[in-house]
Design a protein around this motif. Structure first.
Motif, PDB file in Angstrom:
ATOM      1  N   ALA A   1       0.826  -1.203   0.000  1.00  0.00           N
ATOM      2  CA  ALA A   1       0.000   0.000   0.000  1.00  0.00           C
ATOM      3  C   ALA A   1       0.862   1.255   0.000  1.00  0.00           C
ATOM      4  N   ALA A   2       1.911   1.256   0.811  1.00  0.00           N
ATOM      5  CA  ALA A   2       2.790   2.425   0.870  1.00  0.00           C
ATOM      6  C   ALA A   2       3.436   2.709  -0.485  1.00  0.00           C
ATOM      7  N   MET A   3       3.840   1.670  -1.190  1.00  0.00           N
ATOM      8  CA  MET A   3       4.450   1.886  -2.502  1.00  0.00           C
ATOM      9  C   MET A   3       3.427   2.329  -3.542  1.00  0.00           C
ATOM     10  N   MET A   4       2.179   1.879  -3.412  1.00  0.00           N
ATOM     11  CA  MET A   4       1.116   2.394  -4.283  1.00  0.00           C
ATOM     12  C   MET A   4       0.953   3.894  -4.070  1.00  0.00           C
ATOM     13  N   CYS A   5       0.983   4.316  -2.802  1.00  0.00           N
ATOM     14  CA  CYS A   5       0.910   5.739  -2.485  1.00  0.00           C
ATOM     15  C   CYS A   5       2.096   6.482  -3.092  1.00  0.00           C
ATOM     16  N   TYR A   6       3.276   5.908  -2.950  1.00  0.00           N
ATOM     17  CA  TYR A   6       4.485   6.533  -3.507  1.00  0.00           C
ATOM     18  C   TYR A   6       4.371   6.720  -5.018  1.00  0.00           C
ATOM     19  N   ILE A   7       3.888   5.716  -5.704  1.00  0.00           N
ATOM     20  CA  ILE A   7       3.735   5.799  -7.162  1.00  0.00           C
ATOM     21  C   ILE A   7       2.809   6.948  -7.544  1.00  0.00           C
ATOM     22  N   GLN A   8       1.659   7.010  -6.893  1.00  0.00           N
ATOM     23  CA  GLN A   8       0.667   8.013  -7.277  1.00  0.00           C
ATOM     24  C   GLN A   8       1.124   9.427  -6.917  1.00  0.00           C
ATOM     25  N   LEU A   9       1.706   9.605  -5.731  1.00  0.00           N
ATOM     26  CA  LEU A   9       2.213  10.928  -5.376  1.00  0.00           C
ATOM     27  C   LEU A   9       3.333  11.354  -6.322  1.00  0.00           C
ATOM     28  N   SER A  10       4.170  10.410  -6.717  1.00  0.00           N
ATOM     29  CA  SER A  10       5.267  10.729  -7.638  1.00  0.00           C
ATOM     30  C   SER A  10       4.745  11.166  -8.995  1.00  0.00           C
ATOM     31  N   LEU A  11       3.796  10.424  -9.534  1.00  0.00           N
ATOM     32  CA  LEU A  11       3.274  10.744 -10.861  1.00  0.00           C
ATOM     33  C   LEU A  11       2.488  12.055 -10.865  1.00  0.00           C
ATOM     34  N   LEU A  12       1.920  12.426  -9.733  1.00  0.00           N
ATOM     35  CA  LEU A  12       1.154  13.675  -9.647  1.00  0.00           C
ATOM     36  C   LEU A  12       2.029  14.869  -9.291  1.00  0.00           C
ATOM     37  N   GLY A  13       3.322  14.660  -9.142  1.00  0.00           N
ATOM     38  CA  GLY A  13       4.223  15.769  -8.863  1.00  0.00           C
ATOM     39  C   GLY A  13       4.125  16.299  -7.451  1.00  0.00           C
ATOM     40  N   CYS A  14       3.752  15.440  -6.501  1.00  0.00           N
ATOM     41  CA  CYS A  14       3.668  15.853  -5.098  1.00  0.00           C
ATOM     42  C   CYS A  14       5.054  15.764  -4.461  1.00  0.00           C
ATOM     43  N   ALA A  15       5.442  16.798  -3.733  1.00  0.00           N
ATOM     44  CA  ALA A  15       6.729  16.796  -3.034  1.00  0.00           C
ATOM     45  C   ALA A  15       6.553  16.180  -1.657  1.00  0.00           C
ATOM     46  N   GLY A  16       7.389  15.202  -1.342  1.00  0.00           N
ATOM     47  CA  GLY A  16       7.281  14.599  -0.020  1.00  0.00           C
ATOM     48  C   GLY A  16       7.884  13.212   0.031  1.00  0.00           C
ATOM     49  N   TYR A  17       7.335  12.385   0.909  1.00  0.00           N
ATOM     50  CA  TYR A  17       7.914  11.059   1.121  1.00  0.00           C
ATOM     51  C   TYR A  17       6.857  10.124   1.691  1.00  0.00           C
ATOM     52  N   VAL A  18       7.120   8.836   1.523  1.00  0.00           N
ATOM     53  CA  VAL A  18       6.258   7.788   2.054  1.00  0.00           C
ATOM     54  C   VAL A  18       7.127   6.869   2.912  1.00  0.00           C
ATOM     55  N   ILE A  19       6.688   6.633   4.134  1.00  0.00           N
ATOM     56  CA  ILE A  19       7.426   5.782   5.064  1.00  0.00           C
ATOM     57  C   ILE A  19       6.707   4.450   5.191  1.00  0.00           C
ATOM     58  N   VAL A  20       7.471   3.368   5.115  1.00  0.00           N
ATOM     59  CA  VAL A  20       6.930   2.030   5.346  1.00  0.00           C
ATOM     60  C   VAL A  20       7.224   1.671   6.784  1.00  0.00           C
ATOM     61  N   GLY A  21       6.174   1.558   7.588  1.00  0.00           N
ATOM     62  CA  GLY A  21       6.363   1.245   8.998  1.00  0.00           C
ATOM     63  C   GLY A  21       5.095   1.503   9.789  1.00  0.00           C
ATOM     64  N   ASP A  22       5.088   1.052  11.022  1.00  0.00           N
ATOM     65  CA  ASP A  22       3.934   1.188  11.914  1.00  0.00           C
ATOM     66  C   ASP A  22       3.923   2.595  12.505  1.00  0.00           C
ATOM     67  N   SER A  23       2.937   3.404  12.122  1.00  0.00           N
ATOM     68  CA  SER A  23       2.896   4.791  12.584  1.00  0.00           C
ATOM     69  C   SER A  23       2.508   4.912  14.051  1.00  0.00           C
ATOM     70  N   LEU A  24       1.935   3.871  14.642  1.00  0.00           N
ATOM     71  CA  LEU A  24       1.596   3.901  16.063  1.00  0.00           C
ATOM     72  C   LEU A  24       2.809   3.585  16.928  1.00  0.00           C
ATOM     73  N   ARG A  25       3.544   2.560  16.559  1.00  0.00           N
ATOM     74  CA  ARG A  25       4.690   2.155  17.363  1.00  0.00           C
ATOM     75  C   ARG A  25       5.973   2.869  16.963  1.00  0.00           C
ATOM     76  N   ASP A  26       6.059   3.325  15.712  1.00  0.00           N
ATOM     77  CA  ASP A  26       7.317   3.887  15.228  1.00  0.00           C
ATOM     78  C   ASP A  26       7.067   5.050  14.275  1.00  0.00           C
ATOM     79  N   PRO A  27       6.474   6.144  14.754  1.00  0.00           N
ATOM     80  CA  PRO A  27       6.233   7.295  13.888  1.00  0.00           C
ATOM     81  C   PRO A  27       7.532   8.047  13.618  1.00  0.00           C
TER      82      PRO A  27
END
Length: 287
Positions: free
Chosen positions: A220-246
């Motif tokens: 899912a995270a890589m799907m998000c990365y693909i779409q944000l990249s193709l739409l020209g969004c500046a930022g990053y996608v982290i693969v990990g548990d946002s509750l235990r390791d934000p």
């Protein structure tokens, strides 16, 4: 709508292969196409791009979940390795790409390239959609396999309009938007669309918004990365548990957990966003 910046990678991906796959999906009396995948129960596709994508994908003669995972990772790696500034990370991406591609025949790789091209074309034609998320749910990879239910686009957009529609740029020069359970990125794409459409004056999410995403599910995270990249969004996608390791630190300088991955979008390395990071470099206490 402000068109996403066109990079050489963008054009290369769009022209990698012909977008005319063999055969057609069946249609009902109302002209709605549905796939003939055995495990599906007459999934209906909303757009021509979804129909074409499903048709090519379902023609891959192997485990379909594995094929989806490999398609997503190959696509993400092709985007990341072309813009990665760290030579070690770039070599690691290239090695992983080669390892996955080795398991496919040339005709199968051609179909995967076709899927990449259809995705690019779909988001170029309509950037205000969660293209991969809709396909993921339509192919039943979410609800039955992982208990995932991605927020439908209309609800995402409504929520984004309430939150982002009248947003103004702070003194820092940019807004930041974070989704700690991003899925395929639908909420972030909706935030970009709501911001773009929300003011009388022209607004550009590519220059005005920093997108930060995280998901425990790597696919899912890589799907998000693909779409944000193709739409020209500046930022990053982290693969990990946002509750235990934000992530920690400033949004421009994220610090991730030891076992997490971070994928920076191509727009992250644009001159504007590099200049912003230089201007906001942390000043360490030397005393």
């Amino acid at each position: 709508m402000v068109q996403a910046e066109k990079s050489a990678l963008y054009y290369a991906t769009a022209s990698m292969t012909s977008l005319t796959p063999d055969g057609m999906l069946k249609e009902n009396a109302g002209g709605k196409a549905y796939s003939t995948m055995k495990k599906e129960k007459n999934t209906y596709w909303r757009t021509t791009h979804e129909k074409r994508f499903a048709q090519v994908f379902l023609s891959l003669t192997r485990n379909q979940w594995s094929a989806w995972c490999d398609f997503v990772e190959l696509f993400a790696l092709s985007l990341a390795k072309a813009t990665e500034s760290d030579p070690k990370v770039r070599l690691r991406h290239e090695a992983r790409y080669a390892a996955i591609a080795e398991g496919y025949t040339e005709p199968e790789l051609a179909k995967i390239k076709t899927l990449c091209g259809i995705t690019v074309e779909a988001l170029e034609g309509n950037p205000q959609q969660d293209f991969l998320g809709e396909l993921y749910m339509g192919l039943d990879f979410g609800s039955s396999r992982h208990g995932q239910f991605f927020t439908p686009w209309d609800i995402s957009y409504l929520m984004a309009c309430i939150t982002m529609g009248k947003s103004t740029i702070p003194e820092s020069g940019y807004l930041s938007v974070c989704d700690p359970a991003c899925g395929a990125g639908g909420m972030l794409i909706a935030a970009a669309a709501a911001y773009q459409n929300g003011g009388p004056a022209p607004r550009n999410y590519q220059t005005d918004i920093l997108f930060a995403a995280q998901d425990v599910d790597r696919v899912a995270a890589m799907m998000c990365y693909i779409q944000l990249s193709l739409l020209g969004c500046a930022g990053y996608v982290i693969v990990g548990d946002s509750l235990r390791d934000p992530p920690c630190g400033n949004a421009l300088f994220p610090i991730i957990g030891e076992h997490n991955e971070i994928w920076y979008t191509p727009m992250w390395n644009s001159p504007l966003w590099i200049a912003r990071r230089i201007r906001h470099l942390p000043i360490w206490d030397q005393s």
